[in-house]
Design an enzyme around this catalytic site. Structure first.
Site, PDB file in Angstrom:
ATOM      1  N   ASP A  61      11.145   2.079   3.632  1.00 45.06           N
ATOM      2  CA  ASP A  61      11.419   0.642   3.684  1.00 45.06           C
ATOM      3  C   ASP A  61      11.864   0.070   2.335  1.00 45.06           C
ATOM      4  O   ASP A  61      12.194  -1.113   2.246  1.00 45.06           O
ATOM      5  CB  ASP A  61      10.165  -0.133   4.121  1.00 45.06           C
ATOM      6  CG  ASP A  61       9.830   0.090   5.593  1.00 45.06           C
ATOM      7  OD1 ASP A  61      10.704   0.565   6.343  1.00 45.06           O
ATOM      8  OD2 ASP A  61       8.687  -0.225   5.985  1.00 45.06           O
ATOM      9  N   LYS A 102       9.035  -7.954   5.355  1.00 54.05           N
ATOM     10  CA  LYS A 102      10.002  -7.819   6.462  1.00 54.05           C
ATOM     11  C   LYS A 102       9.265  -7.860   7.796  1.00 54.05           C
ATOM     12  O   LYS A 102       8.077  -7.569   7.875  1.00 54.05           O
ATOM     13  CB  LYS A 102      10.800  -6.515   6.350  1.00 54.05           C
ATOM     14  CG  LYS A 102       9.970  -5.206   6.312  1.00 54.05           C
ATOM     15  CD  LYS A 102       9.540  -4.653   7.655  1.00 54.05           C
ATOM     16  CE  LYS A 102       8.703  -3.374   7.540  1.00 54.05           C
ATOM     17  NZ  LYS A 102       7.957  -3.034   8.732  1.00 54.05           N
TER      18      LYS A 102
HETATM   19  P1  ATP Z   1       5.092  -0.586   6.141  1.00 58.77           P
HETATM   20  O1  ATP Z   1       5.323  -1.875   6.842  1.00 58.77           O
HETATM   21  O2  ATP Z   1       6.185  -0.265   5.131  1.00 58.77           O
HETATM   22  O3  ATP Z   1       4.759   0.562   7.014  1.00 58.77           O
HETATM   23  P2  ATP Z   1       2.565  -1.664   5.373  1.00 58.77           P
HETATM   24  O4  ATP Z   1       2.995  -3.050   5.068  1.00 58.77           O
HETATM   25  O5  ATP Z   1       1.897  -1.421   6.671  1.00 58.77           O
HETATM   26  O6  ATP Z   1       3.806  -0.723   5.198  1.00 58.77           O
HETATM   27  P3  ATP Z   1       1.583  -1.439   2.708  1.00 58.77           P
HETATM   28  O7  ATP Z   1       1.047  -2.796   2.431  1.00 58.77           O
HETATM   29  O8  ATP Z   1       2.891  -1.085   2.124  1.00 58.77           O
HETATM   30  O9  ATP Z   1       1.593  -1.166   4.275  1.00 58.77           O
HETATM   31  O10 ATP Z   1       0.454  -0.412   2.241  1.00 58.77           O
HETATM   32  C1  ATP Z   1       0.214   0.822   2.832  1.00 58.77           C
HETATM   33  C2  ATP Z   1      -0.707   1.606   1.896  1.00 58.77           C
HETATM   34  O11 ATP Z   1       0.004   1.920   0.705  1.00 58.77           O
HETATM   35  C3  ATP Z   1      -1.913   0.808   1.427  1.00 58.77           C
HETATM   36  O12 ATP Z   1      -3.012   1.019   2.264  1.00 58.77           O
HETATM   37  C4  ATP Z   1      -2.143   1.291   0.005  1.00 58.77           C
HETATM   38  O13 ATP Z   1      -3.117   2.316  -0.026  1.00 58.77           O
HETATM   39  C5  ATP Z   1      -0.838   1.920  -0.433  1.00 58.77           C
HETATM   40  N1  ATP Z   1      -0.129   1.177  -1.507  1.00 58.77           N
HETATM   41  C6  ATP Z   1       0.510   1.741  -2.542  1.00 58.77           C
HETATM   42  N2  ATP Z   1       1.075   0.814  -3.325  1.00 58.77           N
HETATM   43  C7  ATP Z   1       0.804  -0.383  -2.786  1.00 58.77           C
HETATM   44  C8  ATP Z   1       1.134  -1.717  -3.157  1.00 58.77           C
HETATM   45  N3  ATP Z   1       1.843  -1.996  -4.264  1.00 58.77           N
HETATM   46  N4  ATP Z   1       0.717  -2.714  -2.350  1.00 58.77           N
HETATM   47  C9  ATP Z   1       0.013  -2.422  -1.231  1.00 58.77           C
HETATM   48  N5  ATP Z   1      -0.353  -1.183  -0.864  1.00 58.77           N
HETATM   49  C10 ATP Z   1       0.044  -0.155  -1.611  1.00 58.77           C
END
Ligand code: ATP
Length: 322
Positions: free
Chosen positions: A161, A15
Site C-alpha cells: 500500500d 485510504k
Molecule cells: P493495511 O490497511 O495497509 O493492511 P493496516 O492499516 O490494517 O494496514 P497498520 O496500521 O499499517 O495496519 O499496521 C499494521 C501493523 O504494522 C501494526 O500492528 C504494527 O505492528 C505495524 N507497524 C509498523 N509500522 C507502523 C506504523 N508506522 N504505524 C502503525 N503500525 C505500524
C-alpha cells in the site's frame, strides 16, 4: 528537541478500498488483487529531527530513535520494525549505493498518528510514504533528487500500500496492489468511519479468506471494477454506493462479529452503504454529504462504546508540510 535541531515534516493520508477483489494465492505468498483506492483527509505526520552537523553516521541506520503520539500510539512499534524507520533506512541505502552518500546527520523520527493502527486504512504505509518524502527532501539537499519511479519502487519494496499512499487520489491497483493506474473521479465523497479498539492483522484476514474459500463458504472473487469506474465519473455518491465491494469483508466479519453488528447499525442510521475498510476492522459508511455523515456517526457513537470520525476523499499523496 534540542536547540539547533532542524526539522522536516511530511503528511500522508489514510485510504479506503472502494473495491477490493482478492484473486489467487501466488507462489510468493501474496494474493493477486484488483483494487480501487481512495485517499482520505485523515492523516499521519512524520517529522525528521535532524541532529547538528557534529553528529555524523557513516554506516548502518541513521535513525537514532522514534517517538509516537496520537491515536493508538501505544500499538505502534518504536524500533526499526516501524515502517517509517524502514523507509528512511531504504532511502539512505539507495543514496549510499547510487550516489556515494558516505556520511549523514543522525535523525530522530516522530510520528503523530491520526490514522488507526491495524484498522485497514494503511496507517503504517502512510507513515512509510511520509518518511520517504521527508527523508528525500533532506538527502536531496546534498545529493540529486530521485525520479518519481525510483521512489515508487522503493515504496513497493516497503509494502503493497506504500506506493498508493505516496501518490494519493483515486487509483486502480493491480498486482499485489502496488501497480497503480490513476482513475478519473468526480466530486467529493463523505464517510463516517467507525474505529474498533482492537485491530485486525492483515495476514490473518487473508488466511481466513483462504480457509473460507477452501470450505466453499464465500462467493467467487470479484475482479471487475468497470461499474465502479463509471460510477466515479458521475460524482454521485448514490451511484458509487451501489458498486462498493470488498472480498475481505466476509473473513473480517467471520473473525469479528461486532463488525457485522456495526454495519447493520450504520445502515439503519441511514448510511448509503456500509463497507469494511481493507482488511478491517474499521467500518466505512458512505454518506450523501458531510452533514449526513455527521448524523450517521453521531448515532453510531452515541453510547460511547466506539470512536470514529468523519472523513472525505479523495485527498492528495504524501507531501511536505514544512
Ligand atoms: P493495511 O490497511 O495497509 O493492511 P493496516 O492499516 O490494517 O494496514 P497498520 O496500521 O499499517 O495496519 O499496521 C499494521 C501493523 O504494522 C501494526 O500492528 C504494527 O505492528 C505495524 N507497524 C509498523 N509500522 C507502523 C506504523 N508506522 N504505524 C502503525 N503500525 C505500524
Amino acid at each position: 528537541m534540542t536547540s539547533g535541531m532542524r526539522t522536516i515534516a511530511a503528511r500522508a493520508h489514510a485510504k479506503v478500498n472502494l473495491h477490493l477483489g482478492v484473486g489467487e494465492l501466488r507462489p510468493d505468498g501474496y494474493h493477486d488483487l484488483v483494487t480501487v483506492f481512495q485517499s482520505l483527509d485523515l492523516s499521519d505526520t512524520v517529522t525528521l529531527e535532524i541532529a547538528p552537523d557534529t553528529d555524523w553516521v557513516m554506516q548502518g541506520t541513521i535513525v537514532s530513535g522514534l517517538s509516537v503520539s496520537g491515536l493508538d500510539a501505544a500499538a505502534v512499534p518504536r524500533d526499526d520494525s516501524n515502517l517509517a524507520w524502514r523507509a528512511v533506512d531504504a532511502l539512505v541505502e539507495y543514496y549510499r549505493r547510487h550516489h556515494n552518500l558516505e556520511d549523514s546527520n543522525r535523525v530522530h523520527l516522530s510520528i503523530h498518528k491520526g490514522i488507526p493502527t491495524a484498522g485497514g486504512m494503511a496507517g503504517g504505509s502512510a507513515d512509510a510514504a511520509a518518511a520517504l518524502v521527508a527523508a528525500h527532501a533532506f538527502l536531496s539537499e546534498r545529493f540529486p533528487k530521485l525520479r518519481a519511479a525510483v521512489l515508487l519502487d522503493l515504496a513497493a519494496d516497503l509494502g503493497s500500500d506504500v506506493p498508493f499512499t505516496l501518490q494519493g487520489g483515486t487509483m486502480l491497483g493491480t498486482g499485489r496492489g502496488e501497480q497503480l493506474t490513476p482513475l478519473l473521479s468526480r466530486g467529493t465523497y463523505y464517510w463516517a468511519l467507525v474505529f474498533f479498539k482492537e485491530g485486525l492483522s492483515t495476514p490473518v484476514v487473508f488466511r481466513e479468506l483462504d480457509s473460507l474459500r477452501e470450505q466453499g463458504r464465500v462467493p467467487e472473487p470479484r475482479m471487475d471494477t468497470e461499474g465502479l469506474s463509471k460510477a466515479l465519473l458521475t460524482g454521485n455518491p448514490r451511484e458509487v454506493a451501489r458498486h462498493l465491494h470488498n472480498d475481505l469483508e466476509a473473513p473480517a466479519r467471520q473473525l469479528r462479529p461486532d463488525v457485522e453488528r456495526m454495519r447493520r447499525a450504520g445502515l439503519e442510521a441511514g448510511a448509503l452503504m456500509a463497507m469494511v475498510s481493507g482488511s478491517g476492522p474499521t467500518v466505512a459508511f458512505l454518506c450523501g454529504s458531510e452533514l449526513h455523515a455527521r448524523d450517521v456517526l453521531d448515532d453510531l457513537l452515541a453510547d460511547g462504546a466506539y470512536s470514529g470520525t468523519v472523513a472525505h476523499g479523495p485527498a492528495k499523496g504524501a507531501h511536505l508540510i514544512s
